[in-house]
Design an enzyme around this catalytic site. Structure first.
Site, mmCIF file in Angstrom:
data_model
loop_
_atom_site.group_PDB
_atom_site.id
_atom_site.type_symbol
_atom_site.label_atom_id
_atom_site.label_comp_id
_atom_site.label_asym_id
_atom_site.label_seq_id
_atom_site.Cartn_x
_atom_site.Cartn_y
_atom_site.Cartn_z
ATOM 1 N N SER A 39 6.100 24.159 31.318
ATOM 2 C CA SER A 39 6.554 23.947 29.938
ATOM 3 C C SER A 39 8.023 24.325 29.765
ATOM 4 O O SER A 39 8.648 23.950 28.779
ATOM 5 C CB SER A 39 5.694 24.756 28.963
ATOM 6 O OG SER A 39 5.773 26.133 29.262
ATOM 7 N N CYS A 40 8.584 25.047 30.731
ATOM 8 C CA CYS A 40 10.009 25.392 30.694
ATOM 9 C C CYS A 40 10.853 24.130 30.828
ATOM 10 O O CYS A 40 10.382 23.096 31.290
ATOM 11 C CB CYS A 40 10.358 26.334 31.842
ATOM 12 S SG CYS A 40 9.582 27.949 31.742
ATOM 13 N N VAL A 41 12.118 24.238 30.444
ATOM 14 C CA VAL A 41 13.065 23.139 30.597
ATOM 15 C C VAL A 41 14.244 23.625 31.422
ATOM 16 O O VAL A 41 14.693 24.758 31.268
ATOM 17 C CB VAL A 41 13.547 22.606 29.223
ATOM 18 C CG1 VAL A 41 14.769 21.707 29.364
ATOM 19 C CG2 VAL A 41 12.433 21.860 28.513
ATOM 20 N N PHE A 58 14.998 27.638 30.982
ATOM 21 C CA PHE A 58 14.571 28.461 29.853
ATOM 22 C C PHE A 58 13.090 28.320 29.565
ATOM 23 O O PHE A 58 12.491 27.284 29.741
ATOM 24 C CB PHE A 58 15.430 28.249 28.607
ATOM 25 C CG PHE A 58 15.364 26.897 27.950
ATOM 26 C CD1 PHE A 58 14.378 26.598 27.034
ATOM 27 C CD2 PHE A 58 16.331 25.942 28.221
ATOM 28 C CE1 PHE A 58 14.337 25.376 26.397
ATOM 29 C CE2 PHE A 58 16.308 24.717 27.597
ATOM 30 C CZ PHE A 58 15.301 24.419 26.681
ATOM 31 N N GLY A 105 9.434 20.564 30.301
ATOM 32 C CA GLY A 105 8.859 20.372 28.973
ATOM 33 C C GLY A 105 7.452 19.808 28.987
ATOM 34 O O GLY A 105 7.025 19.160 28.035
#
Length: 185
Positions: A39-41, A58, A105
């Protein structure tokens, strides 16, 4: 897949893993940044004229409403995006020349809030607000990704991680009722 390799004499690349909460920049043609995202980008920025690039990673877009932390939390995109742009400028890049790639994401856990979607929307909006061109994105879905980025050439390799290779998500279980006594004082 990388198109044409620009390697230092000897052809060896130094690989650096970009962890959550990091933003790194370089003009070294012998360097490759790598990260794995759910889910981080990760944002990969590149200035083709200065031949400088950088990557961040992040965990969350920004602190929750009403958050008043005493210090900056480097896991938030609101901090790491600014940090990456500043790192790039410090290495000779010009903001007006920056090209961005966005990755990650994903909403890998169907039972949780759509954190990946929120992260992706934040990253896109940040680029628009800062006037940075979005050259490529691979955001969303449900699969994790591995990103390898060569900052001096702007080359990116992206691979998805198969579901069977990703660690299973285990829901937490709580007892139906409390066991034991609690004394408040």
């Amino acid at each position: 897949m990388f198109h044409k390799a620009i390697l230092p004499p000897g052809g060896d690349l130094a690989r650096v893993t970009v962890m959550q909460g990091q933003a790194l920049a370089s003009a070294d043609p012998g360097l490759e940044y790598s990260t794995v995202l759910g889910s981080c980008v990760a944002t990969c920025l590149f200035d083709p004229q200065a031949r400088v690039g950088g990557m961040n990673h992040f965990l969350l877009a920004q602190p929750p409403a009403g958050y008043e932390g005493a210090s900056v939390d480097e896991h938030y995109g609101v901090y790491l995006m600014e940090l990456l742009v500043n790192e790039m400028i410090g290495k000779g890049a010009r903001k007006s020349h920056l090209k961005a790639h966005l990755y990650g994401g994903a909403n890998v856990n169907r039972n949780m809030m759509r954190i990946g979607t929120v992260n992706a929307e934040f990253a896109r909006k940040f680029l628009v607000n800062e006037g940075i061109t979005l050259a490529r994105e691979d955001l969303g879905g449900t699969q994790a990704r591995r990103v390898d980025f060569r900052p001096a050439s702007g080359q990116v390799r992206l691979r998805t991680v198969e579901d069977r290779l990703a660690p299973p998500v285990q829901p937490t279980t709580r007892p139906a009722r409390a066991l034991g006594d609690v004394e408040l004082f």
